[in-house]
Design a protein around this motif. Structure first.
Motif, mmCIF file in Angstrom:
data_model
loop_
_atom_site.group_PDB
_atom_site.id
_atom_site.type_symbol
_atom_site.label_atom_id
_atom_site.label_comp_id
_atom_site.label_asym_id
_atom_site.label_seq_id
_atom_site.Cartn_x
_atom_site.Cartn_y
_atom_site.Cartn_z
ATOM 1 N N ALA A 16 0.860 -1.187 0.000
ATOM 2 C CA ALA A 16 0.000 0.000 0.000
ATOM 3 C C ALA A 16 0.894 1.235 0.000
ATOM 4 O O ALA A 16 2.091 1.148 0.285
ATOM 5 N N ASP A 17 0.302 2.369 -0.331
ATOM 6 C CA ASP A 17 1.100 3.601 -0.313
ATOM 7 C C ASP A 17 1.305 4.059 1.136
ATOM 8 O O ASP A 17 0.848 3.405 2.081
ATOM 9 N N LYS A 18 1.988 5.164 1.321
ATOM 10 C CA LYS A 18 2.324 5.618 2.679
ATOM 11 C C LYS A 18 1.087 5.955 3.515
ATOM 12 O O LYS A 18 1.153 5.984 4.735
ATOM 13 N N ASN A 19 -0.065 6.181 2.855
ATOM 14 C CA ASN A 19 -1.320 6.447 3.561
ATOM 15 C C ASN A 19 -2.197 5.204 3.658
ATOM 16 O O ASN A 19 -3.384 5.307 3.921
ATOM 17 N N HIS A 20 -1.602 4.037 3.385
ATOM 18 C CA HIS A 20 -2.291 2.741 3.435
ATOM 19 C C HIS A 20 -3.407 2.638 2.401
ATOM 20 O O HIS A 20 -4.392 1.930 2.615
ATOM 21 N N GLN A 21 -3.258 3.319 1.282
ATOM 22 C CA GLN A 21 -4.252 3.283 0.218
ATOM 23 C C GLN A 21 -3.792 2.375 -0.917
ATOM 24 O O GLN A 21 -2.599 2.138 -1.098
ATOM 25 N N LEU A 22 -4.755 1.903 -1.716
ATOM 26 C CA LEU A 22 -4.482 0.986 -2.817
ATOM 27 C C LEU A 22 -4.867 1.548 -4.179
ATOM 28 O O LEU A 22 -5.088 0.784 -5.118
ATOM 29 N N ASP A 54 -10.871 -2.930 7.726
ATOM 30 C CA ASP A 54 -11.448 -1.591 7.595
ATOM 31 C C ASP A 54 -11.475 -1.132 6.145
ATOM 32 O O ASP A 54 -12.402 -0.437 5.721
ATOM 33 N N TYR A 55 -10.478 -1.527 5.375
ATOM 34 C CA TYR A 55 -10.435 -1.152 3.960
ATOM 35 C C TYR A 55 -11.515 -1.896 3.171
ATOM 36 O O TYR A 55 -12.277 -1.285 2.434
ATOM 37 N N ILE A 108 -4.515 -12.509 4.652
ATOM 38 C CA ILE A 108 -4.812 -11.326 3.845
ATOM 39 C C ILE A 108 -4.291 -10.113 4.585
ATOM 40 O O ILE A 108 -4.667 -9.872 5.721
ATOM 41 N N GLY A 109 -3.462 -9.342 3.932
ATOM 42 C CA GLY A 109 -3.040 -8.111 4.564
ATOM 43 C C GLY A 109 -1.547 -7.960 4.621
ATOM 44 O O GLY A 109 -0.811 -8.578 3.863
ATOM 45 N N GLY A 110 -1.123 -7.149 5.548
ATOM 46 C CA GLY A 110 0.240 -6.666 5.550
ATOM 47 C C GLY A 110 1.187 -7.327 6.508
ATOM 48 O O GLY A 110 0.948 -8.419 7.040
ATOM 49 N N ASN A 111 2.276 -6.602 6.733
ATOM 50 C CA ASN A 111 3.391 -7.176 7.474
ATOM 51 C C ASN A 111 3.096 -7.420 8.958
ATOM 52 O O ASN A 111 3.816 -8.162 9.596
#
Length: 180
Positions: A16-22, A54-55, A108-111
């Motif tokens: 995701a970008d620095k604002n957690h957007q896709l 949340d996304y 599903i998801g991030g680090n």
């Protein structure tokens, strides 16, 4: 039990970008261009973090995308999760170990989820799609990994603008025979 990571990153390794957007992902292509549907049909369980939940909860009819699986959200905000998603907390690796051995589990998801599971060598498959986008900064897929891990390349495919690379956990027996 098989534990899978399935997701898309940028050329420079960001989820995701620095604002957690896709936005970068949606501007590149759609899931119809990938193996998503065939992959999801093989899954029994999904586990995601609260930020991912949340996304996705803002996607119209998002619950229909996860109707065929038992779904968990790692969160300390248990009252903010819908009925189709079970909130969990604590050590994610211990939770994964507690799941039935005959289930396919999609992380599903991030680090926040990926790192502790990699550090415990719990992933059987890493299915990573790469989009032709460079962000320069953002949320990395791999962060704070504390061990060396080896995977075997199973396949490489092109889907629209995406490259999909499938890695499978290297068998301990295969490693044994390499050195005998």
């Amino acid at each position: 039990m098989s534990v899978y990571f399935y997701g898309c990153i940028t050329l420079d390794g960001f989820l995701a970008d620095k604002n957690h957007q896709l936005d970068w992902l949606h501007e590149t292509g759609s899931s119809e261009e990938t193996t998503y549907e065939a992959f999801y049909k093989k899954m029994d369980v999904t586990v995601m973090g609260k930020r991912t939940y949340d996304y996705i909860k803002n996607i119209p009819n998002f619950e229909k995308f996860y109707a065929a699986t038992k779904n968990y959200v790692l969160t300390s905000h248990k009252d903010e999760v819908s009925d189709q998603f079970t909130p969990i907390s604590g050590d994610i690796a211990s939770f994964i170990y507690s799941l039935p051995q005959d289930k396919n589990i999609w992380i599903i998801g991030g680090n926040t989820l990926v790192t502790p599971l990699l550090n415990r060598d719990l992933f059987d498959y890493l299915i990573i799609q790469i989009a032709p986008v460079i962000l320069g900064e953002g949320v990395p897929l791999f962060k704070d990994i504390t061990r060396n891990l080896r995977y075997e390349l199973e396949s490489v495919s092109k889907y629209g603008q995406f490259v999909e690379i499938v890695f499978k956990k290297r068998s301990k027996w295969a490693l044994y025979f390499l050195f005998v």
